[in-house]
Design a protein around this motif. Structure first.
Motif: not given
Length: 95
Positions: A28-56
């Protein structure tokens, strides 16, 4: 039915930066989203995020660029990955 890991890719770039993408198919969709995907996309270095996509849970689809957070209009998994990688290339000066 539990969440099913549909896609996972992690790369450590020569400069030590990490690009990691995880996408799960959910029953079932994650609350706040209308689709049936949960995702976490991360770009960073040394624990610091420069870009991220998610549907928390509760926040819905959104992206982080540096310290800025904004809504993201999810359409397809392919477009999600394409948009994320375009942001990564831009941040790395590779466009």
């Amino acid at each position: 039915m539990k969440a099913l890991l549909a896609f996972h890719d992690k790369q450590v770039l020569p400069d030590g930066a990490i690009v990691e993408m995880k996408i799960w198919q959910v029953p079932i969709p994650v609350p706040g989203s209308a689709h049936k995907f949960k995702y976490s996309l991360f770009y960073g270095v040394d624990g610091r995020r420069f870009a991220g996509y998610d549907n928390e849970r509760g926040k819905g689809d959104h992206r982080h660029l540096g310290d800025h957070q904004e809504r993201y209009d999810f359409t397809t998994v392919e477009r999600l990955i394409s948009d994320f990688l375009a942001d990564v290339r831009g941040l790395r000066g590779e466009q």
